[in-house]
Enzyme design. Structure first.
Site, short mmCIF file in Angstrom:
data_model
loop_
_atom_site.label_atom_id
_atom_site.label_comp_id
_atom_site.label_asym_id
_atom_site.label_seq_id
_atom_site.Cartn_x
_atom_site.Cartn_y
_atom_site.Cartn_z
N ARG A 123 -8.65 -0.32 -4.97
CA ARG A 123 -7.55 -0.96 -4.25
C ARG A 123 -7.66 -2.46 -4.36
NH1 ARG A 123 -2.94 -1.68 -2.50
NH2 ARG A 123 -2.84 -3.31 -0.93
N GLN A 139 3.38 -6.80 -0.17
CA GLN A 139 3.32 -7.52 1.11
C GLN A 139 4.47 -8.51 1.22
OE1 GLN A 139 0.41 -6.67 -0.36
NE2 GLN A 139 -0.31 -5.39 1.32
N THR A 162 -0.63 2.54 -7.97
CA THR A 162 -1.26 3.78 -8.41
C THR A 162 -0.34 4.50 -9.39
OG1 THR A 162 -2.20 3.88 -6.19
CG2 THR A 162 -2.48 5.80 -7.60
N ASP A 200 5.59 -3.59 -11.95
CA ASP A 200 4.94 -3.37 -10.66
C ASP A 200 4.84 -4.71 -9.94
OD1 ASP A 200 1.59 -2.41 -9.60
OD2 ASP A 200 3.51 -2.30 -8.55
N GLU A 243 0.80 -1.23 0.00
CA GLU A 243 0.00 0.00 0.00
C GLU A 243 0.83 1.28 0.00
OE1 GLU A 243 -3.86 0.41 2.23
OE2 GLU A 243 -3.18 -1.57 2.93
#
Lengths: 384, 441
Positions: free
Chosen positions: A191, A223, A54, A219, A49
């Site tokens: 998301r 996590q 994005t 990308d 996150e």
């Protein structure tokens, strides 16, 4: 020799179409290998996150054909899922706080909403979410407006509520419409945890249309369980774009609720810097989510994060924001130089302040990145 | 002294005014400005004009042979030679009765004012002066035009405007005033920010570094985002850009009471060290060292400077520096030595002692002072390691030299103390042998 000749004979006698195809494939491979050498590989890394995806979506919107209607529609399930997840998290969170907090009464749902709350919580725990209809949207809105939920939202940083949750709650009715087609902004906010690796190839266009540089952007999932997949991408990278969400200094990890997100970002950055394959790689640090940082810094002091415990605020308002930002920037800078071996000091290192959701800013930022990388190429070729 | 050109040499000997110039410029005939007041300006003062036109090539016939300056009141002797009145009078009052250039004895002591030459000189200077004024006004006009453009355009147009402005500022000193008077500094400064491209930024810095900035402008430019940009350009730019950024940051630091935090960026120090170490571009050495010296004078940033390995790198460079740079480098090391980690870095670096000993009594007194201070501190920190190394490097002999020389008393005292410290490990005889000068200084 004899074998070779006979093989030649063999090929000649066989299907010549196949030969043509094989030759064509060979030629293509050769072409692509040549082209590959001119393609600059950019890697988006960072904790979960932090805004990598994005940025990825922004680049797609800016330098490729963007999203066509089919692609936009493909995000509808994701957006609906985000809505269900958010309201469930808030509802369950309010219940927990009602039990554990001293001033528990403010977290107790009003009686008329209790049933809706339980229903939505149940839906949110399913594997497959139902489509978001107008009726369910109304119920969600009622629950959202309940004061207990609002109180819980004020402490959203303690739960794992994504920031986009607020955005979707505000746009609930538009999203629930039967003919809803997500806007670009909706897609940017949507998301979903990235898993595996995604890549795009693009060429930035500037005022002089023939910018010439071709980039490949990768990308990845941020996590912890995703990180073991990173190592496969580490070879031949021109630049690592490391995203760190600076507004996360008071939040815990999704995958480990005891670990502060900023500390995680710090350790991860350190780890990445020390990788031997990145000895000559340029590092571009995106200190992301500045818009959230701006708002948060005036309410929550930086010292709540262990890494920033020696921070002392000096003033208020805009000056304070700038001061706090400079402090964070300096910490990252210190970390970079501490983690860089003396023979790697000449690699490029630059820090950018970003807000990944703002397309104009990302465009400006990327133009600078492009300029820097092009100068670097010239420099390495000895032309500067 | 103004230069004068000797051009045509007619058969009659001596030098003649360049006829081409005289006719072209209209001084001689052609209806040009023979009279002084031919121009639109009022009465111009010859003395002022001569001063302001210092760099011009004054024709040789306007120059007094005694002082080699343009004549303001030319007088002619009986020999026909012309001099500045005050100079020839001085010559004659010293008892000479000859013509200075021809060495002929004067048969007539009359001194005749040379009105024709006086007119010519005045006209020539007036013309040149007015032309210069006009050019200067032109320059001011151009500067204003560009500043107006800069307020409106972006992208490539902005870059081109900045490039033109830079050219003007560098080549015409009158443009600097125009910049200051018309808010040029604030305007160019406002172009520097977190989203400024390298090309625009480097032009802006190249302009600002040529201007003298008042304290308000300095405060405006000292904002963290702008300094960040300068640091980035210092790290990534051409050697010219690097030097400009270095000098500009140095200018901004001067005289200001600012938060030293603003210039305490590690990237800045790394960039400066890289600049200083660059053998291919030796003209970066001095500005880089000057800035490091200015920054290291602030206590709070010293540990950051030490943390990036500055000590080792600077000590390494000491062997091949010119005196000016040596003083700066030693001053930096001296500042860093006031910090425990700085001092221990100095001690740990093997070249510290030999390089510093070599510098004693070799360059300026300041250098000796600084080098001695550092050696003193290092040897006191760890006498068993450093003192013998220093003695082996010839320290004892040098210290004796210092004590015997005409240096200031504090220096002599420090040397005496250091000598004592070093002698502790040796017997008298051995130590005396170590005090012999084995090589010529």
């Amino acid at each position: 020799m004899g074998q070779l000749c006979s093989r030649h004979q063999y090929y000649k006698n066989e299907d010549s179409e196949e030969n043509a195809q094989a030759a064509e494939i060979e030629r293509r491979i050769e072409q692509e290998t040549k082209a590959e050498k001119h393609i600059q590989k950019l890697l988006l890394l960072g904790a979960g996150e932090s805004g990598k995806s994005t940025i990825f979506k922004q680049i797609k919107l800016l330098f490729q054909t963007g999203f066509d209607e089919a692609e936009l529609r493909s995000y509808i399930p994701v957006i609906h899922a985000n809505v269900y997840q958010t309201i469930k998290l808030l509802h369950d969170g309010s219940k927990e706080m009602a039990q554990n907090e001293s001033d528990s009464s403010k977290y107790v749902l009003s009686t008329e909403n209790k049933e809706i709350g339980d229903k939505l919580s149940e839906i949110g725990s399913r594997l497959n979410y139902p489509c978001l209809t107008k009726e369910i949207a109304l119920e969600i809105e009622t629950l959202w407006n309940d004061s207990a939920i609002q109180e819980t939202y004020a402490r959203a940083n303690e739960l794992q509520v994504p920031h986009s949750g607020y955005y979707f709650m505000e746009n609930l009715h538009r999203i629930a419409d039967a003919n809803y087609v997500p806007t670009k902004e909706d897609v940017l906010y949507a998301r979903v945890r990235t898993t595996g690796v995604v890549e795009i190839q693009f060429s930035p266009v500037g005022e002089n249309k023939k910018s010439g540089e071709v980039y490949k952007l990768f990308d990845v999932g941020g996590q912890r369980n995703e990180r073991r997949k990173w190592i496969h991408l580490f070879e031949g990278v021109t630049a690592v774009i490391f995203c760190a969400a600076i507004s996360d200094y008071d939040q815990m990890l999704y995958e480990d609720e005891k670990k502060n997100r900023m500390m995680e970002a710090k350790e991860l950055f350190e780890w990445v810097l020390k990788q031997s394959c990145f000895e000559k790689t340029s590092f571009l640090l995106f200190l992301n989510k500045f818009d959230l940082f701006e708002k948060k810094i005036l309410k929550v002091p930086l010292n709540v994060c262990d890494w920033f415990k020696d921070y002392q605020s000096v003033s208020t308002g805009k000056q304070e924001i700038e001061h706090a930002y400079e402090f964070v920037k300096k910490k990252f800078e210190e970390l970079y130089y501490q983690s860089t071996a003396p023979d790697c000091v000449d690699r490029l290192f630059k820090i950018y302040r970003t807000t990944a959701l703002d397309q104009k800013l990302v465009n400006k930022t990327f133009k600078l990145v492009d300029e820097t990388l092009r100068r670097r190429t010239l420099f390495e070729a000895g032309l500067l | 002294m103004p230069m004068y050109q000797s051009k045509l040499d007619f058969g009659g000997g001596g030098q003649v005014l360049d006829l081409e110039t005289a006719v072209k410029d209209g001084i001689l005939g052609g209806g040009g400005g023979v009279t002084a007041t031919g121009a639109s300006a009022g009465k111009l003062d010859l003395k002022n004009m001569i001063e302001e036109l210092d760099s011009f090539e004054v024709p040789s016939v306007f120059i007094c042979p005694i002082s080699l300056e343009p004549m303001q009141d030319p007088v002619t002797l009986c020999t026909g030679q012309t001099y500045e009145r005050s100079n020839i009078l001085k010559w004659l009052s010293l008892g000479h009765y000859t013509c200075p250039t021809t060495m002929q004895e004067l048969w007539d002591d009359s001194i005749t004012p040379n009105k024709t030459l006086s007119h010519l000189i005045y006209s020539w200077f007036s013309q040149k002066y007015l032309a210069m004024k006009k050019r200067s006004e032109d320059v001011q006009g151009r500067v204003l035009e560009i500043l107006e453009t800069l307020k409106k355009v972006k992208g490539q147009a902005r870059l081109q405007a900045l490039k033109k402005l830079r050219q003007i500022v560098v080549s015409h000193s009158s443009s600097k005033k125009a910049m200051v008077d018309n808010g040029g500094i604030a305007l160019v400064g406002s172009l520097l920010g977190p989203f400024t491209s390298h090309s625009v930024g480097s032009e802006a810095v190249a302009i600002l570094v040529n201007l003298s900035l008042d304290s308000e402008s300095k405060s405006n430019l000292m904002q963290p985002a702008k300094i960040s940009l300068m640091v980035d350009m210092l790290n990534e730019g051409s050697i010219e850009t690097k030097i400009n950024c270095t000098k500009l940051i140095g200018n901004l630091m001067e005289g200001n009471d600012f938060e030293s935090e603003v210039v305490s960026s590690l990237s800045l120090f790394v960039g400066l060290l890289r600049l200083v170490r660059d053998r291919r571009n030796p003209n970066g050495l001095q500005p880089g060292l000057e800035l490091l010296k200015a920054i290291s004078s602030h206590e709070s940033v010293r540990s950051s400077i030490v943390s990036i390995g500055a000590v080792n790198q600077l000590v390494d460079l000491l062997s091949n520096m010119n005196p000016e740079c040596l003083e700066s480098a030693l001053a930096i090391l001296h500042n860093l030595s006031s910090l425990p980690e700085g001092l221990s870095a100095l001690k740990d670096c093997p070249k510290t002692v030999p390089n510093l000993v070599k510098l004693l009594m070799r360059v300026t007194e300041n250098c000796t002072q600084l080098a001695l201070s550092i050696l003193w501190a290092v040897c006191r920190l760890s006498p068993e390691e450093c003192a013998p190394a220093a003695v082996e490097a010839g320290l004892a002999a040098k210290l004796l030299l210092v004590i015997q020389s005409g240096c200031n008393p504090t220096l002599k005292q420090q040397s005496a103390e250091l000598l004592k410290l070093c002698s502790l490990n040796y017997t008298a005889t051995i130590f005396i042998s170590k005090c012999k000068l084995t090589r010529t200084l």
